[in-house]
Write a protein that holds these residues in place. Structure first.
Motif, PDB file in Angstrom:
ATOM      1  N   ASN A 511       6.563  -3.830  -9.769  1.00  0.00           N
ATOM      2  CA  ASN A 511       6.665  -3.098  -8.506  1.00  0.00           C
ATOM      3  C   ASN A 511       6.525  -4.084  -7.340  1.00  0.00           C
ATOM      4  OD1 ASN A 511       5.936  -1.519  -6.150  1.00  0.00           O
ATOM      5  ND2 ASN A 511       5.719   0.193  -7.580  1.00  0.00           N
ATOM      6  N   PRO A 512       7.522  -4.131  -6.446  1.00  0.00           N
ATOM      7  CA  PRO A 512       7.479  -5.124  -5.358  1.00  0.00           C
ATOM      8  C   PRO A 512       6.317  -4.882  -4.399  1.00  0.00           C
ATOM      9  CG  PRO A 512       9.309  -3.580  -5.042  1.00  0.00           C
ATOM     10  CD  PRO A 512       8.738  -3.310  -6.404  1.00  0.00           C
ATOM     11  N   HIS A 513       5.726  -3.712  -4.440  1.00  0.00           N
ATOM     12  CA  HIS A 513       4.622  -3.407  -3.514  1.00  0.00           C
ATOM     13  C   HIS A 513       3.250  -3.584  -4.144  1.00  0.00           C
ATOM     14  CE1 HIS A 513       7.781  -1.877  -0.973  1.00  0.00           C
ATOM     15  NE2 HIS A 513       8.171  -1.072  -1.941  1.00  0.00           N
ATOM     16  N   ALA A 514       3.236  -4.073  -5.381  1.00  0.00           N
ATOM     17  CA  ALA A 514       1.950  -4.246  -6.059  1.00  0.00           C
ATOM     18  C   ALA A 514       1.146  -5.356  -5.395  1.00  0.00           C
ATOM     19  CB  ALA A 514       2.184  -4.576  -7.529  1.00  0.00           C
ATOM     20  N   VAL A 515      -0.160  -5.149  -5.268  1.00  0.00           N
ATOM     21  CA  VAL A 515      -1.059  -6.217  -4.792  1.00  0.00           C
ATOM     22  C   VAL A 515      -2.246  -6.292  -5.749  1.00  0.00           C
ATOM     23  CG1 VAL A 515      -0.487  -6.343  -2.349  1.00  0.00           C
ATOM     24  CG2 VAL A 515      -2.024  -4.540  -3.139  1.00  0.00           C
ATOM     25  N   TRP A 516      -2.613  -7.483  -6.103  1.00  0.00           N
ATOM     26  CA  TRP A 516      -3.648  -7.657  -7.142  1.00  0.00           C
ATOM     27  C   TRP A 516      -4.945  -8.222  -6.591  1.00  0.00           C
ATOM     28  CZ3 TRP A 516      -2.753  -5.497 -11.776  1.00  0.00           C
ATOM     29  CH2 TRP A 516      -1.440  -5.088 -12.010  1.00  0.00           C
ATOM     30  N   GLU A 517      -4.921  -8.705  -5.338  1.00  0.00           N
ATOM     31  CA  GLU A 517      -6.120  -9.287  -4.732  1.00  0.00           C
ATOM     32  C   GLU A 517      -6.394  -8.562  -3.421  1.00  0.00           C
ATOM     33  OE1 GLU A 517      -7.538 -11.883  -6.187  1.00  0.00           O
ATOM     34  OE2 GLU A 517      -5.930 -12.396  -7.582  1.00  0.00           O
ATOM     35  N   ALA A 518      -7.667  -8.458  -3.086  1.00  0.00           N
ATOM     36  CA  ALA A 518      -8.046  -7.830  -1.812  1.00  0.00           C
ATOM     37  C   ALA A 518      -7.382  -8.544  -0.644  1.00  0.00           C
ATOM     38  CB  ALA A 518      -9.562  -7.849  -1.653  1.00  0.00           C
ATOM     39  N   THR A 519      -7.195  -9.861  -0.791  1.00  0.00           N
ATOM     40  CA  THR A 519      -6.628 -10.626   0.319  1.00  0.00           C
ATOM     41  C   THR A 519      -5.153 -10.295   0.571  1.00  0.00           C
ATOM     42  OG1 THR A 519      -6.184 -12.367  -1.270  1.00  0.00           O
ATOM     43  CG2 THR A 519      -8.176 -12.601   0.064  1.00  0.00           C
ATOM     44  N   GLN A 520      -4.495  -9.758  -0.447  1.00  0.00           N
ATOM     45  CA  GLN A 520      -3.073  -9.409  -0.263  1.00  0.00           C
ATOM     46  C   GLN A 520      -2.906  -8.006   0.326  1.00  0.00           C
ATOM     47  OE1 GLN A 520      -2.120  -9.675  -4.410  1.00  0.00           O
ATOM     48  NE2 GLN A 520      -1.271 -11.745  -4.213  1.00  0.00           N
ATOM     49  N   ALA A 521      -3.994  -7.231   0.308  1.00  0.00           N
ATOM     50  CA  ALA A 521      -3.907  -5.845   0.763  1.00  0.00           C
ATOM     51  C   ALA A 521      -3.869  -5.809   2.282  1.00  0.00           C
ATOM     52  CB  ALA A 521      -5.107  -5.065   0.240  1.00  0.00           C
ATOM     53  N   ASN A 528       7.391   3.716  14.067  1.00  0.00           N
ATOM     54  CA  ASN A 528       6.404   4.736  13.705  1.00  0.00           C
ATOM     55  C   ASN A 528       6.169   4.773  12.195  1.00  0.00           C
ATOM     56  OD1 ASN A 528       8.823   5.827  12.933  1.00  0.00           O
ATOM     57  ND2 ASN A 528       8.275   7.929  13.536  1.00  0.00           N
ATOM     58  N   LYS A 529       6.559   3.710  11.522  1.00  0.00           N
ATOM     59  CA  LYS A 529       6.365   3.626  10.072  1.00  0.00           C
ATOM     60  C   LYS A 529       5.202   2.690   9.768  1.00  0.00           C
ATOM     61  CE  LYS A 529      10.710   4.960   8.043  1.00  0.00           C
ATOM     62  NZ  LYS A 529      11.828   5.043   8.967  1.00  0.00           N
ATOM     63  N   VAL A 530       4.247   3.217   9.000  1.00  0.00           N
ATOM     64  CA  VAL A 530       3.077   2.418   8.638  1.00  0.00           C
ATOM     65  C   VAL A 530       3.098   2.199   7.129  1.00  0.00           C
ATOM     66  CG1 VAL A 530       0.560   2.335   8.603  1.00  0.00           C
ATOM     67  CG2 VAL A 530       1.744   3.349  10.560  1.00  0.00           C
ATOM     68  N   ASP A 531       2.955   0.953   6.737  1.00  0.00           N
ATOM     69  CA  ASP A 531       3.036   0.609   5.323  1.00  0.00           C
ATOM     70  C   ASP A 531       1.699   0.010   4.886  1.00  0.00           C
ATOM     71  OD1 ASP A 531       5.319   0.671   3.404  1.00  0.00           O
ATOM     72  OD2 ASP A 531       4.555  -1.362   3.011  1.00  0.00           O
ATOM     73  N   VAL A 532       1.101   0.596   3.864  1.00  0.00           N
ATOM     74  CA  VAL A 532      -0.209   0.137   3.408  1.00  0.00           C
ATOM     75  C   VAL A 532      -0.093  -0.362   1.982  1.00  0.00           C
ATOM     76  CG1 VAL A 532      -2.623   0.765   3.035  1.00  0.00           C
ATOM     77  CG2 VAL A 532      -1.292   1.915   4.836  1.00  0.00           C
ATOM     78  N   LYS A 533      -0.561  -1.558   1.753  1.00  0.00           N
ATOM     79  CA  LYS A 533      -0.674  -2.044   0.372  1.00  0.00           C
ATOM     80  C   LYS A 533      -2.157  -2.031   0.045  1.00  0.00           C
ATOM     81  CE  LYS A 533       3.505  -4.761  -0.212  1.00  0.00           C
ATOM     82  NZ  LYS A 533       4.294  -4.650   1.008  1.00  0.00           N
ATOM     83  N   MET A 534      -2.503  -1.262  -0.991  1.00  0.00           N
ATOM     84  CA  MET A 534      -3.922  -1.006  -1.256  1.00  0.00           C
ATOM     85  C   MET A 534      -4.277  -1.395  -2.681  1.00  0.00           C
ATOM     86  SD  MET A 534      -5.828   2.677  -1.035  1.00  0.00           S
ATOM     87  CE  MET A 534      -6.036   2.838   0.738  1.00  0.00           C
ATOM     88  N   VAL A 535      -5.477  -1.963  -2.812  1.00  0.00           N
ATOM     89  CA  VAL A 535      -6.014  -2.293  -4.126  1.00  0.00           C
ATOM     90  C   VAL A 535      -7.082  -1.261  -4.456  1.00  0.00           C
ATOM     91  CG1 VAL A 535      -7.563  -3.917  -5.291  1.00  0.00           C
ATOM     92  CG2 VAL A 535      -5.538  -4.768  -4.100  1.00  0.00           C
ATOM     93  N   ALA A 536      -7.063  -0.754  -5.687  1.00  0.00           N
ATOM     94  CA  ALA A 536      -8.132   0.125  -6.146  1.00  0.00           C
ATOM     95  C   ALA A 536      -8.826  -0.552  -7.314  1.00  0.00           C
ATOM     96  CB  ALA A 536      -7.564   1.479  -6.582  1.00  0.00           C
ATOM     97  N   ILE A 537     -10.130  -0.687  -7.185  1.00  0.00           N
ATOM     98  CA  ILE A 537     -10.928  -1.324  -8.241  1.00  0.00           C
ATOM     99  C   ILE A 537     -12.329  -0.729  -8.155  1.00  0.00           C
ATOM    100  CG2 ILE A 537     -11.598  -3.273  -6.741  1.00  0.00           C
ATOM    101  CD1 ILE A 537     -11.323  -5.043  -9.343  1.00  0.00           C
ATOM    102  N   ARG A 538     -13.023  -0.643  -9.292  1.00  0.00           N
ATOM    103  CA  ARG A 538     -14.393  -0.128  -9.249  1.00  0.00           C
ATOM    104  C   ARG A 538     -15.222  -0.909  -8.239  1.00  0.00           C
ATOM    105  NH1 ARG A 538     -15.443  -0.990 -15.277  1.00  0.00           N
ATOM    106  NH2 ARG A 538     -13.371  -1.899 -15.024  1.00  0.00           N
TER     107      ARG A 538
END
Ligand code: K7E
Ligand code: CUA
Length: 623
Positions: A511-521, A528-538
């Motif tokens: 997935n081109p929108h995948a982010v694996w590190e907090a620093t990439q998020a 008026n378009k907002v794009d968020v790349k988010m990491v979810a981790i415990r």
């Protein structure tokens, strides 16, 4: 089955039938209590132990597929297919929303497992949507719906599917409802006989990816195609469907479609259909090559079957085909070798719209007097057939041909056993019945009514599914589970036939929108378009504050970076009707319009750790 049958069979038309047995014969209400200790031992799966088989059963108009274990009958999982399902976020993320195509429900009747060489290969499960003419493929690697095809063109009421051919070349589909074609054309309903048509469709399955596409279609008279099955062995390359309403009535079908003594089954040479399309014999309609069986001889034959048949099932050898007329207490057994001979000898008893009708007496092997309201037949691979009887609320076990002369004289003698079920059974399933190699150990009876054999839950009652041991001479009732509406048919698969993954490997996430590190998020804006790349981790989301303006179009790509089994995170946003659930290693996308100004909490909806409650954040919407 539909409620139509409830009223029809249990109604006045068949009062004579009912007088002899009733909808629920008195003897049918008691179970064999004496056996309950041994039944309990045979169905007990100790905590931590696993079941021997998967049961994939249709969720009917819930639009879902349910997964249970056999023999425990414990519900393990729900696979959402044709309807949104907040529990797994299905229908909320962009990918599944797109697959659903704007529909919020479907009507799943017949799951069909993919096959290789006439045996389950554990790759895919196909299911039909009777309501919106769709067919879906569930991948058994991850138990996720991966494709929904449809609405299928030139086709209305996808009931007669999903019947998978021996090497999963096709999933075959027939229409329950006829409409004026192409779809969208208006015709007077009074002109049903001349203006409406049914269709048999070959849905081509890509052998590698499982991707489905409409291959070809065969135009049929406006009969209501019902159940079908595919051939194997001698009947390899053929498929069979029953129909009701050969009267071609368009109103009050309960009375008007049950006038004739017989309705037609269709016998379709799907290999010939494939070839005919290759040879350019099709006419294009809505982008599909349509074959007219009157103009392409050899594609389709009709066969008269008594009294509104429902189920039609090919046995594991491929030679015997059992069709049950639900208004007649017999199951008709046809011999495919005789069918081939009748075709070769042109042994016809007429034709309907250019389609030859095979001479019934030339192809029938016998009518087995199974009991009242026979519907569906399954096989154990040991020469036995099991037929469900809706009216009688029972399953009859009988032996398949070849029969002795003495047996042929009185086919009552081939009935080996009968067991009551509670109540009013529709389908029944034996693992592998539709393959060359049935498991022959368990049978699940899927009963339409439970009639309060459970704790009271108000007027809306579940169905009941009963597990029956068929390994011995006599059938033994083992267990009763309550199932949500509405298990029509099911498939049983040996547990060790598949090994589903437990996480999506990071390396596979393209997935081109995948982010694996907090620093990439992070959050980016364009107009008026907002794009968020988010990491979810415990146990956090990064970022955990998102600031937007009222009316912005917000897209959030959430990557669950966990690579640990069962570490699932959800993202629910208050008052935005949004919740997506992201499996370990997966990236999902949600898009929504930011609501009124205010500050809206978002939080993880799957309990993931001791600090799960802390896994939260804010969507701040500026005025
Ligand atoms: Cu008998 Cu749709 Cu297969 Cu219901 S159908 S039972
Ligand atoms: Cu993540 Cu709860």
């Amino acid at each position: 089955m539909t409620t139509r049958l409830t009223f029809l069979v249990c109604g006045s038309l068949t009062a004579a039938l009912l007088a002899s047995a009733g909808c629920n014969p008195p003897g049918a209400t008691k179970s064999a209590k004496g056996d309950s200790t041994s039944a309990a031992a045979r169905t007990f799966v100790a905590p931590g132990d696993k079941d021997e088989y998967y049961l994939f059963y249709s969720g009917g108009h819930s639009g879902q597929v349910y997964v249970a274990g056999i023999p425990s009958m414990r519900h393990i999982s729900t696979i959402p297919v044709f309807a949104p399902y907040p529990a797994t976020g299905y229908g909320f993320d962009e990918e599944s929303k797109k697959m659903l195509g704007g529909f919020t429900w479907g009507d799943v009747h017949h799951p069909g497992l993919s096959q290789t060489d006439g045996k389950y290969d554990g790759r895919w499960l196909f299911v039909n949507d009777n309501a919106n003419n769709r067919i879906a493929r569930v991948d058994l690697r991850d138990f996720k719906t991966r494709q929904i095809l449809g609405p299928i063109p030139n086709s209305s009421g996808n009931h007669g599917s999903s019947f998978v051919t021996e090497n999963s070349e096709y999933v075959l589909v027939a229409t329950r409802f006829s409409v004026p074609l192409p779809k969208g054309r208006f015709a007077e309903i009074a002109d049903y006989k001349t203006e409406f048509n049914g269709m048999v469709s070959g849905i081509k399955v890509d052998p590698k990816s499982g991707e489905m596409a409409v291959g070809w279609q065969i135009l049929t008279p406006p009969f209501n195609w019902d159940l079908g099955s595919t051939g194997k062995g001698p009947s390899s390359g053929w498929a069979f469907w029953t129909s009701y309403n050969s009267e071609m009535a368009h109103e009050t079908l309960e009375a008007n479609s049950t006038q004739g003594e017989r309705d037609y089954a269709a016998i379709v040479n799907w290999r010939a259909a494939e070839q005919a399309v290759k040879d350019g014999k099709g006419t294009m309609m809505a982008g599909v090559a349509i074959l007219d069986p009157a103009k392409v001889p050899g594609l389709m034959y009709f066969l008269a079957v008594p009294k509104s048949p429902h189920g039609i099932d090919t046995d594991p050898s491929g030679r015997w085909i059992a069709a049950s007329g639900k208004l007649q207490p017999v199951t008709s057994v046809f011999d495919f070798e005789k069918i081939q001979k009748a075709i070769a000898d042109r042994n016809f008893e007429g034709e309907v719209r250019g389609v030859p009708v095979l001479k019934h007496d030339a192809v029938i092997e016998g009518e087995v007097p199974v009991g009242l309201g026979p519907l569906h037949t399954q096989y154990d691979g040991k020469g036995n057939a099991y037929t469900s009887m809706y009216v009688e609320s029972a399953v009859a076990k009988w032996s398949l041909p070849p029969w002795t002369d003495a047996q042929k004289k009185d086919l009552n003698t081939v009935i080996l056993d009968k067991i009551p079920v509670h109540f009013n059974i529709g389908h029944l399933v034996i693992g592998g019945s539709d393959t060359k190699a049935p498991y022959g150990q368990y049978l699940v009876a899927m009963n339409k009514l439970s009639k309060g054999r459970h704790l009271g839950v108000g007027p809306s009652q579940p169905e009941s599914s009963q597990l029956i041991d068929i390994s011995g001479n006599k059938m033994t009732m083992l267990y009763e589970a309550y199932t949500e509406p509405e298990p029509h048919f099911a498939q049983i698969l040996k547990a060790d036939a598949i090994s589903p993954i437990e996480v999506y490997p990071k390396a596979e996430n393209t997935n081109p929108h995948a982010v694996w590190e907090a620093t990439q998020a992070g959050v980016t804006r364009s107009g008026n378009k907002v794009d968020v790349k988010m990491v979810a981790i415990r146990s956090r989301f990064v970022p955990d504050t998102i600031e937007v303006k009222a009316g912005d179009e917000v897209t959030i790509h959430v990557t669950n970076v966990e690579q640990t089994t069962d570490m699932i995170h959800g993202l629910g946003i208050a008052e935005h009707d949004m919740n997506i659930v992201v499996d370990p290693g997966e990236t999902k996308t949600m898009t929504f319009t930011a609501g009124k100004a205010g500050v809206y909490p978002f939080y993880c909806t799957n309990f993931c750790s001791a600090l799960h409650q802390e896994m939260q954040g804010y969507l701040a919407v500026r005025p």
